[in-house]
Structures are given as structure tokens and as C-alpha cells.
Design an enzyme around this catalytic site. Structure first.
Site, PDB file in Angstrom:
ATOM      1  N   ASP A   1       1.400   5.000   1.546  1.00  0.00           N
ATOM      2  CA  ASP A   1       1.010   5.957   2.590  1.00  0.00           C
ATOM      3  C   ASP A   1       1.638   7.317   2.291  1.00  0.00           C
ATOM      4  O   ASP A   1       2.792   7.404   1.882  1.00  0.00           O
ATOM      5  CB  ASP A   1       1.494   5.472   3.959  1.00  0.00           C
ATOM      6  CG  ASP A   1       0.802   4.180   4.369  1.00  0.00           C
ATOM      7  OD1 ASP A   1      -0.376   4.010   4.019  1.00  0.00           O
ATOM      8  OD2 ASP A   1       1.445   3.338   5.023  1.00  0.00           O
TER       9      ASP A   1
ATOM     10  N   ASP B   1       0.847  -1.194   0.000  1.00  0.00           N
ATOM     11  CA  ASP B   1       0.000   0.000   0.000  1.00  0.00           C
ATOM     12  C   ASP B   1       0.884   1.245   0.000  1.00  0.00           C
ATOM     13  O   ASP B   1       2.082   1.160   0.263  1.00  0.00           O
ATOM     14  CB  ASP B   1      -0.945   0.010   1.214  1.00  0.00           C
ATOM     15  CG  ASP B   1      -0.254  -0.493   2.462  1.00  0.00           C
ATOM     16  OD1 ASP B   1       0.960  -0.258   2.601  1.00  0.00           O
ATOM     17  OD2 ASP B   1      -0.923  -1.128   3.307  1.00  0.00           O
TER      18      ASP B   1
ATOM     19  N   ASP C   1       9.132   2.997  13.461  1.00  0.00           N
ATOM     20  CA  ASP C   1       9.785   1.892  14.183  1.00  0.00           C
ATOM     21  C   ASP C   1      11.223   1.592  13.770  1.00  0.00           C
ATOM     22  O   ASP C   1      12.124   1.552  14.603  1.00  0.00           O
ATOM     23  CB  ASP C   1       8.916   0.620  14.133  1.00  0.00           C
ATOM     24  CG  ASP C   1       8.349   0.320  12.760  1.00  0.00           C
ATOM     25  OD1 ASP C   1       8.747   0.991  11.788  1.00  0.00           O
ATOM     26  OD2 ASP C   1       7.505  -0.603  12.654  1.00  0.00           O
TER      27      ASP C   1
HETATM   28  P1  ATP Z   1       3.732  -3.636   5.081  1.00  0.00           P
HETATM   29  O1  ATP Z   1       4.436  -4.039   3.835  1.00  0.00           O
HETATM   30  O2  ATP Z   1       3.452  -4.751   5.994  1.00  0.00           O
HETATM   31  O3  ATP Z   1       2.508  -2.757   4.833  1.00  0.00           O
HETATM   32  P2  ATP Z   1       4.748  -1.247   6.276  1.00  0.00           P
HETATM   33  O4  ATP Z   1       6.142  -0.841   6.675  1.00  0.00           O
HETATM   34  O5  ATP Z   1       4.068  -0.412   5.245  1.00  0.00           O
HETATM   35  O6  ATP Z   1       4.813  -2.753   5.862  1.00  0.00           O
HETATM   36  P3  ATP Z   1       2.517  -0.630   7.953  1.00  0.00           P
HETATM   37  O7  ATP Z   1       1.954  -1.402   9.094  1.00  0.00           O
HETATM   38  O8  ATP Z   1       1.683  -0.456   6.726  1.00  0.00           O
HETATM   39  O9  ATP Z   1       3.914  -1.279   7.603  1.00  0.00           O
HETATM   40  O10 ATP Z   1       2.904   0.792   8.546  1.00  0.00           O
HETATM   41  C1  ATP Z   1       3.300   1.887   7.724  1.00  0.00           C
HETATM   42  C2  ATP Z   1       4.443   2.631   8.393  1.00  0.00           C
HETATM   43  O11 ATP Z   1       4.008   3.160   9.650  1.00  0.00           O
HETATM   44  C3  ATP Z   1       5.661   1.783   8.721  1.00  0.00           C
HETATM   45  O12 ATP Z   1       6.532   1.676   7.619  1.00  0.00           O
HETATM   46  C4  ATP Z   1       6.286   2.545   9.862  1.00  0.00           C
HETATM   47  O13 ATP Z   1       7.013   3.649   9.372  1.00  0.00           O
HETATM   48  C5  ATP Z   1       5.065   3.092  10.604  1.00  0.00           C
HETATM   49  N1  ATP Z   1       4.638   2.194  11.717  1.00  0.00           N
HETATM   50  C6  ATP Z   1       3.699   1.226  11.653  1.00  0.00           C
HETATM   51  N2  ATP Z   1       3.538   0.622  12.838  1.00  0.00           N
HETATM   52  C7  ATP Z   1       4.396   1.240  13.690  1.00  0.00           C
HETATM   53  C8  ATP Z   1       4.681   1.075  15.078  1.00  0.00           C
HETATM   54  N3  ATP Z   1       4.078   0.153  15.808  1.00  0.00           N
HETATM   55  N4  ATP Z   1       5.607   1.913  15.632  1.00  0.00           N
HETATM   56  C9  ATP Z   1       6.217   2.873  14.883  1.00  0.00           C
HETATM   57  N5  ATP Z   1       5.977   3.056  13.583  1.00  0.00           N
HETATM   58  C10 ATP Z   1       5.084   2.264  12.974  1.00  0.00           C
HETATM   59 MG    MG Z   2       2.061  -0.653   4.615  1.00  0.00          MG
END
Ligand code: ATP
Ligand code: MG
Length: 456
Positions: free
Chosen positions: A65, A63, A158
């Protein structure tokens, strides 16, 4: 709309368009539309988080963001397809035909000094005003909803590789936390002190495991050490959130690797203490190998683009454990269905205090295990009713994956699948013709003699 100054910080490292391989062709056209519209309205807008990480790695992002300095209200005014969500921290959801783009305003994790828990007199009533950032006595973040700068927004994320931003004005990547170096070296590293970051949000430990396994990265030494020593605290996170995170892990396509890491670090034993102890022990002199086999099977299905419903996933992974429990109840005299009910209830009682499986998923899991008996009855009573069940496909799949290499079982499954496909004159499997439940003969009722009295 008023122009806002680009608040890019000087402390960050900029990777120019020429220095990175991200092409806009790999981005979602909707995400690009959002970035351009925000930019044209005078706002700063970045792609951020997992999508930038994945684009740099040449992987397809799940996705996209967006972060911006526009407030949620300003985003809403700029987009007709915008819905604001979240009570605590407002986010803008932009709905496109089949895609949702989340737009967040830059946030900070820093405690907002200007707003300590203050007493306010209003109308003679004492009201507590909440600080925007609140931690409990254990250092876990309870509330975190203060606007910030792009750099603050990156640093509250994170891992270093999750804190990269893509700037639409000059197509550069902004690295606020050393993410590019870690991305190139294949390292998952928390931003800041790992022990503190895991204390603030223990779910980050599961995320570290998922990203390490999924991206084929290793954990930085200090991140791993902090994770191992904090592993036991994972149970302080909210059980529904842990369930969601476990689903992501198990359906990541790298569940086997993730579970290895979870077991090595102590997270698995903390989350599933009973199951973990059973897994490490033997039953009747045999080690429990099915869990590992099922993880591999789930991974190959996910990697081939297949889907697996949560009840089927749980049945595959925990089915052997459940069936062993049911066998014990049965040995104590409970009938089949009751022993499955009791085994499922006991299993859910063990797991749900930590990883909260929703009731409907628990019931569906129980049904998949219990309905194996029905598959043995060919055709049994009203087979079409059984075929019409919503979980018929899951029941078949569970049986096929766990017992399909048995010739009798394979024969029965073939019969059911053909019957479900509406194929005519499907021969009954041999064994079932002999031992299956015989089709019930219709009892012939003796016709009563018509009572003629009233008719005459
Ligand atoms: P995925 O491919 O699983 O979507 P992602 O890195 O995009 O991986 P998401 O859960 O969609 O993960 O979260 C988007 C962003 O928000 C992450 O890349 C990170 O920067 C931030 N984030 C998400 N969860 C946390 C958390 N628990 N603590 C700090 N930052 C977070
Ligand atoms: Mg994501």
C-alpha cells in the site's frame, strides 16, 4: 506538476537505510515504480502499513500500500492504469498485470472543526452538510474522510507496528508511533487509548487477535485488557465485515491459535454464542474435539500453500455441529435431505445476525454435507453427472478429511476419484458391491405390434 513540500514531521523517529534491513529487492517492482513516479512528479510517497511491518520482519508482504500527498485526481493524471474507487473516500487503484497497488491520500482522523454539521441555504432549500468525521453515540466511527498530514495518517491506523512508513527519497523508515520498539519486542499495541480505538472500530479487536497469532506476538497488557472488556461489543460491527474478517482469521494459517485467543478473550462466544455453548458442552459424554482437529488441518493446508473454498472451510469447522442438528431433526421423523436443510437453516439463523454468511455460501455448505449420501451409492445413477458438479472436489475433500480414516469410506473415495480421473475398469469397493444401491436394471418394454392400419 507542482512541487509539494515533504511534510515529514519532526516528532517522528527516522530509521536510516543503514539501520534497517529492508532491501528494495524484496519489494514489488510495481510498488517501486509507483513510488518513483510520484516522487519524480514532486509528491511525497511512502510505502505504509502491513508491507513495511512484514519487510522489517523478513516476511513476504501480502500486498503493498502506498500513501501520498497527491490527491486522487493528481494520481490519476500521473498513471494511465489508474482507476479511482470509493465514493466516500476516493482511493486510486493502479492496475498492473497481476497486481493491484492501492494509493491513498494522507488522511486524518481528527474531527474537522471547520466543518461542523452546518445548515446551508441553497435555492431556498435547507441542506445538511456532513462533517468529514462522524461518530455515533457509542463512539463508533461512521465517517472518516478528511485529508491530513503523514503523521495524522499514521496515527489513525490501528496498531503501532502497522503505522510504519518507508520513504522512497532516502530509503528510511519513519516511525510515528513507537512501532519499531514494539516490532522488536513482539508486541501488538493500539495507537492511543485502546478502549477508545476498539470503540471507534470493534473489528480492530479481531485484527489484534489475527496479528498476534500470525506474527507470534503478544498483546500489550492495556490492549488486552481493553479488548477483553469490549469483547461483547464486537457484534455491533457490520455482519458482512465480520464475515470477511473471520475468513481472514480462519485462512491465516494460524486459525487454531487465533481461535484459542478468540475463546480466551470472549470474542468467540460473542460472535458464535450457540456454537460456542455447544463446543463447551459434551455430546453423549464426549467432548467436541473435531473443531480443534479441523482448525489444525486447515492451518497445515494453508501453510503448505493449499487453498480451501469458504463452503468447504465452513463444512469442516461446523460440519459436526450441523450433522448433530440434522440427526435430531431426523430423530423427529424428517427425511435425510429435509433434516440437512433444516439443520443448515437453523445454523445460518444462529450465525448470520452477527457473522453474515452469504446465501450462496450457505447453500454450498448445505450441499457439501448433504451430498455425502450420494458418495455411498456406487456407481448409482449417472455417476458422471455427480462428478461434473462444481463442488465435487469439495464433497470428496470433506469426506476424506472427516471420515477418510474409515476403510470403507476410503475405498469409496478411491473409486470416485479414479472414476473422475477417467480410469477404466475401476473395481467397485467390496462393501458397496454387497450393500450399495444395485445398478438399476433397464425395464424392457414390450414392443407394441406395429399399427399397420394407416400404413396400408
Ligand atoms: P495483511 O497482511 O493482513 O494485509 P495489513 O496490516 O496490511 O495486514 P490491511 O487490512 O491490508 O492490513 O490494512 C492495511 C493497513 O491499513 C494496516 O496496516 C493499518 O495500518 C491500516 N488499517 C486497516 N484496517 C484498519 C482499521 N480497522 N483501523 C485502523 N487502521 C486500519
Ligand atoms: Mg495488507
Amino acid at each position: 506538476m507542482k512541487k509539494k513540500e515533504n511534510p515529514k514531521k519532526s516528532g517522528s523517529v527516522i530509521i536510516t537505510r543503514q539501520e534497517h534491513g529492508i532491501s528494495r529487492k524484496l519489494m514489488s517492482p510495481n510498488a517501486l515504480r509507483v513510488l518513483y513516479r510520484l516522487k519524480d512528479n514532486g509528491f511525497v510517497a511512502y510505502l505504509v502499513g502491513g508491507c513495511v511491518r512484514d519487510l522489517l520482519l523478513g516476511r513476504e508482504p501480502k500486498d503493498f500500500d502506498v500513501v501520498t500527498n497527491a490527491t486522487p485526481g493528481e494520481v490519476k493524471r500521473a498513471f494511465r492504469n489508474c482507476r479511482l474507487v470509493g465514493r466516500r473516500f476516493r482511493l486510486a487503484h493502479l492496475h498492473f498485470h497481476e497486481e493491484l497497488i492501492e494509493v491513498a491520500t494522507f488522511r486524518s482522523q481528527a474531527a474537522d472543526e471547520s466543518e461542523p454539521v452546518a445548515e446551508e441555504k441553497r435555492g431556498g432549500e435547507n441542506r445538511q452538510r456532513h462533517p468529514h468525521m462522524l461518530k455515533n453515540d457509542d463512539g463508533m466511527i461512521l465517517r472518516d474522510n478528511v485529508y491530513g498530514t503523514p503523521e495524522e495518517d499514521a496515527l489513525r491506523r490501528d496498531f503501532t507496528v502497522n503505522a510504519l512508513a518507508y520513504d522512497i527519497t532516502d530509503f528510511s523508515v519513519i516511525d510515528f508511533a513507537g512501532g519499531i520498539a514494539d516490532l522488536n519486542a513482539g508486541i501488538i499495541r493500539t495507537i492511543g487509548d485502546a478502549a477508545v480505538r476498539f470503540q471507534e472500530d470493534p473489528v480492530r479487536m479481531l485484527r489484534a487477535v489475527r496479528f498476534a497469532a500470525k506474527l507470534g506476538f503478544t498483546m500489550a497488557e492495556e490492549t488486552r485488557k481493553a479488548l477483553v472488556s469490549a469483547a461483547g461489543t464486537i457484534v455491533t460491527a457490520s455482519p458482512p465485515r465480520l464475515y470477511e474478517e473471520m475468513l481472514k482469521i480462519l485462512l491465516s494459517g494460524e486459525a487454531a491459535k487465533c481461535c484459542d485467543l478468540l475463546r480466551q478473550t470472549g470474542l468467540f462466544a460473542a460472535l458464535f454464542p450457540f456454537f460456542s455453548a455447544w463446543l463447551d458442552a459434551e455430546s453423549e459424554g464426549f467432548p467436541h474435539t473435531r473443531f480443534g482437529e479441523m482448525l489444525t488441518c486447515v492451518d497445515s493446508r494453508v501453510q503448505q500453500g493449499g487453498t480451501i473454498s469458504p463452503p468447504l472451510l465452513l463444512a469442516l469447522l461446523f460440519g459436526e455441529y450441523l450433522e448433530e442438528k440434522a440427526t435430531n431433526f431426523r430423530a423427529n421423523g424428517a427425511p435425510w435431505q429435509q433434516s440437512i436443510d433444516a439443520a443448515t437453516a437453523e445454523f445460518l439463523g444462529e450465525v448470520c445476525p452477527f457473522v453474515q454468511i452469504a446465501n450462496r455460501v450457505g447453500f454450498a455448505l448445505r450441499d457439501i454435507i448433504a451430498q455425502q449420501m450420494r458418495l455411498k451409492q456406487i456407481p448409482g445413477r449417472r455417476p458422471q453427472l455427480f462428478i461434473a458438479r462444481k463442488d465435487f472436489g469439495d464433497i470428496i475433500e470433506y469426506c476424506r478429511i472427516t471420515r477418510g480414516d474409515n476403510k470403507d469410506v476410503a475405498g469409496r473415495l478411491k473409486w470416485w476419484v479414479a472414476e473422475a480421473a477417467g480410469q477404466e475398469s475401476v473395481p467397485l469397493p467390496e462393501r458397496s458391491q454387497e450393500s450399495g444401491a444395485p445398478p438399476q436394471k433397464k425395464k424392457r418394454r414390450r414392443r407394441r405390434k406395429p399399427h399397420l392400419g394407416s400404413a396400408i
